[in-house]
Design a protein around this motif. Structure first.
Motif: not given
Length: 131
Positions: A2, A4, A19-20, A44, A59, A88-89
């Motif tokens: 994942s 991101s 990633c995740e 993210d 996160t 998370r952004t």
């Protein structure tokens, strides 16, 4: 898993992919993995600060994961910076080195199958992290 976010360190020829569960750092000249470091849950986005050689991964768990690029072959995880749930952004001001993460306050889940909690009205705010 994942991916991101993606940030670049042109001086050391590194790509930092959030990633995740890991920040994966790859040397983009030889395509070798330099590091796969733990990341807080719900990442993210990722930013790189050219002045401090720091990588920041935001996160949703309320932790800004932070890393130091010591050289093109050495990247280390630091202890992380407390933010707020949902932040998370990420973006970074390259002139000041300040990191910005937006979030809101969250309500109670009405639907137990909902992926995210509902946002409380008029609670959006931006956290400023740095000097």
């Amino acid at each position: 898993e994942s991916p991101s976010g993606l940030a670049i360190d042109n001086k050391n020829h590194l790509l930092c992919s959030s990633c995740e569960e890991h920040l994966v750092v790859v040397n983009y000249e030889n395509r070798q993995i330099v590091a796969a470091l733990p990341i807080a849950k719900g990442c993210d986005g990722v930013s790189f600060d050219t002045k401090s050689n720091m990588v920041f991964a935001s996160t949703g768990s309320g932790i800004l994961s932070d890393y130091l690029v010591k050289s093109k072959n050495d990247v280390i995880a630091l202890e992380g910076i407390k933010t707020e749930s949902g932040a998370r952004t990420v973006t970074l001001d390259p002139n000041t080195g300040k990191v910005y993460v937006p979030t809101s306050e969250f309500g109670v889940a009405v639907d137990k199958n909902a992926r995210r909690l509902p946002l409380k009205e008029n609670t959006f705010h931006i956290l400023e992290i740095g000097k």
